[in-house]
Design an enzyme around this catalytic site. Structure first.
Site, mmCIF file in Angstrom:
data_model
loop_
_atom_site.group_PDB
_atom_site.id
_atom_site.type_symbol
_atom_site.label_atom_id
_atom_site.label_comp_id
_atom_site.label_asym_id
_atom_site.label_seq_id
_atom_site.Cartn_x
_atom_site.Cartn_y
_atom_site.Cartn_z
ATOM 1 N N GLY A 73 38.045 44.384 44.150
ATOM 2 C CA GLY A 73 38.907 45.458 44.644
ATOM 3 C C GLY A 73 38.176 46.754 44.920
ATOM 4 O O GLY A 73 38.804 47.796 45.089
ATOM 5 N N GLU A 108 40.953 41.406 35.354
ATOM 6 C CA GLU A 108 42.048 42.374 35.152
ATOM 7 C C GLU A 108 42.853 42.016 33.899
ATOM 8 O O GLU A 108 43.369 42.895 33.206
ATOM 9 C CB GLU A 108 42.942 42.421 36.408
ATOM 10 C CG GLU A 108 42.214 43.125 37.549
ATOM 11 C CD GLU A 108 42.691 42.743 38.949
ATOM 12 O OE1 GLU A 108 43.776 42.149 39.084
ATOM 13 O OE2 GLU A 108 41.955 43.044 39.907
ATOM 14 N N GLU A 161 33.234 36.122 39.576
ATOM 15 C CA GLU A 161 33.741 37.378 40.125
ATOM 16 C C GLU A 161 33.076 38.541 39.394
ATOM 17 O O GLU A 161 33.537 38.943 38.304
ATOM 18 C CB GLU A 161 35.255 37.474 39.911
ATOM 19 C CG GLU A 161 36.050 36.407 40.618
ATOM 20 C CD GLU A 161 37.458 36.887 40.937
ATOM 21 O OE1 GLU A 161 37.817 36.856 42.111
ATOM 22 O OE2 GLU A 161 38.178 37.321 40.016
ATOM 23 N N HIS A 199 41.100 36.140 34.454
ATOM 24 C CA HIS A 199 40.758 37.143 35.482
ATOM 25 C C HIS A 199 40.321 38.429 34.775
ATOM 26 O O HIS A 199 40.876 38.789 33.735
ATOM 27 C CB HIS A 199 41.980 37.393 36.377
ATOM 28 C CG HIS A 199 41.643 38.159 37.617
ATOM 29 N ND1 HIS A 199 41.412 39.511 37.602
ATOM 30 C CD2 HIS A 199 41.468 37.753 38.898
ATOM 31 C CE1 HIS A 199 41.117 39.914 38.838
ATOM 32 N NE2 HIS A 199 41.144 38.864 39.643
ATOM 33 N N SER A 233 35.914 41.329 46.717
ATOM 34 C CA SER A 233 35.942 41.970 48.032
ATOM 35 C C SER A 233 35.525 41.035 49.166
ATOM 36 O O SER A 233 34.852 41.456 50.107
ATOM 37 C CB SER A 233 35.075 43.241 48.014
ATOM 38 O OG SER A 233 35.597 44.174 47.088
ATOM 39 N N ASN A 243 44.667 35.277 45.766
ATOM 40 C CA ASN A 243 45.284 35.897 44.596
ATOM 41 C C ASN A 243 46.049 37.138 45.061
ATOM 42 O O ASN A 243 45.435 38.157 45.352
ATOM 43 C CB ASN A 243 44.187 36.280 43.581
ATOM 44 C CG ASN A 243 44.745 37.036 42.389
ATOM 45 O OD1 ASN A 243 45.956 37.053 42.163
ATOM 46 N ND2 ASN A 243 43.864 37.677 41.622
ATOM 47 N N LYS A 253 47.828 39.027 43.386
ATOM 48 C CA LYS A 253 47.980 39.987 42.287
ATOM 49 C C LYS A 253 49.452 40.421 42.200
ATOM 50 O O LYS A 253 50.338 39.636 42.526
ATOM 51 C CB LYS A 253 47.048 41.181 42.463
ATOM 52 C CG LYS A 253 45.606 40.765 42.762
ATOM 53 C CD LYS A 253 44.639 41.876 42.539
ATOM 54 C CE LYS A 253 43.288 41.493 43.096
ATOM 55 N NZ LYS A 253 42.195 42.236 42.511
HETATM 56 C C1 PEP Z 1 40.549 38.987 42.841
HETATM 57 O O1 PEP Z 1 41.669 39.438 42.692
HETATM 58 O O2 PEP Z 1 40.198 38.022 42.170
HETATM 59 C C2 PEP Z 1 39.654 39.621 43.816
HETATM 60 C C3 PEP Z 1 38.476 39.101 44.003
HETATM 61 O O3 PEP Z 1 40.130 40.724 44.481
HETATM 62 P P1 PEP Z 1 39.492 41.405 45.794
HETATM 63 O O4 PEP Z 1 39.233 40.307 46.785
HETATM 64 O O5 PEP Z 1 40.542 42.349 46.273
HETATM 65 O O6 PEP Z 1 38.232 42.078 45.389
#
Ligand code: PEP
Length: 274
Positions: free
Chosen positions: A175, A99, A169, A97, A215, A11, A13
């Protein structure tokens, strides 16, 4: 029903611009050409989707979007529809997601409509679910994830549920550099299989592709991907580095346990409660 296999999704983003995306796309294509036992999906921003589809043409790497609207067309200024994505050779779409739930106030009902629309157009939804730290501190993580899954899959037949990828997640791990321990992630993935068994059946639960996000990096991927109910990763930050992303995909290839593991020895919790 197809047995599940490892899946790693990148992803991007809101990162990269079309004029500089080819370096990353070419780097991914070159490295991932050697991988055969892991499904890989690259999800750049909308404006990079045509370049991504061209770069991954005639490879096994699929291209996904990070969001979409549920309607096919109409007066929805600024939105992108599922058939527009299909027209660009996009095969997957990340939905719900955290976000988007947080910054764009996406509701459970909207996410349900998006899941249904994606399936209608033959796109594989990558449905993101996960609790906040405050919800985990109160011990509500399973209830939160259950509500997110049940509402997102409302009205979706078992046949179609089996085409949905679920990405667990935990919001506190996205992040932030804080990864869930392999035990925390495994527990929730196992719980998600129980939820799928409850709302569909054992076969859907057993074969569902459930990936972990939060992460994930080359340094921590192996121990997460070695868990029996973790089928792969949804990778944010680390997907912007071709070598790092390739390392994570390689971990998935090496560590995957998959459906060989005896997951359902005692059946889902709900059965023992009846
Ligand atoms: C994500 O964007 O779904 C995500 C898990 O980001 P990160 O790996 O940066 O934590």
């Amino acid at each position: 029903m197809e047995l599940r296999r490892p899946l790693v999704v990148g992803n991007w983003k809101m990162n990269r611009v079309p004029s500089d995306a080819s370096v990353l796309l070419d780097g991914l294509r070159e490295r991932l050409a050697k991988v055969s036992n892991v499904s890989v999906v690259v999800c750049p921003p909308f404006v990079i989707l045509p370049a991504a589809a061209a770069a991954m043409d005639k490879t096994s790497i699929a291209v996904g979007a990070q969001n979409m609207h549920h309607e096919t067309n109409g007066a929805f200024t600024g939105e992108i529809s599922p058939n527009m994505l299909r027209d660009l050779y996009v095969t997957h779409v990340i939905l719900g997601h955290s976000e988007r739930r947080t910054h764009f106030h996406e509701t459970l009902g909207e996410i349900n409509k998006k899941v249904q629309a994606a399936l209608k157009y033959g796109l594989t939804p990558i449905l993101c679910v996960g609790e906040t730290w405050a919800e985990r501190e109160k011990g509500n993580q399973e209830e939160v994830v259950r509500r997110q899954i049940v509402s997102a899959l409302k009205g979706v037949s078992s046949d179609l549920v089996s085409q949905v990828v679920i990405a667990y997640e935990p919001v506190w791990a996205i992040g932030t550099g804080k990864t869930a321990t392999p035990e925390i992630a495994q527990d929730m993935h196992s719980e998600i299989r129980s939820i799928l068994w409850e709302i569909c059946d054992e076969s859907v639960a057993r074969n569902a592709c459930i990936i972990y996000g939060g992460s994930v990096k080359a340094a921590n991927a192996a121990e997460l991907l070695a868990q029996p109910d973790i089928d792969g990763g949804l990778v944010g930050g680390a997907s912007l580095d071709a070598e790092e992303f390739f390392e994570i995909v390689s971990c998935a290839e090496r560590e995957y346990v998959g459906p060989a593991a005896p997951i359902f020895g005692e059946g889902p919790d709900f059965q023992s409660q009846q």
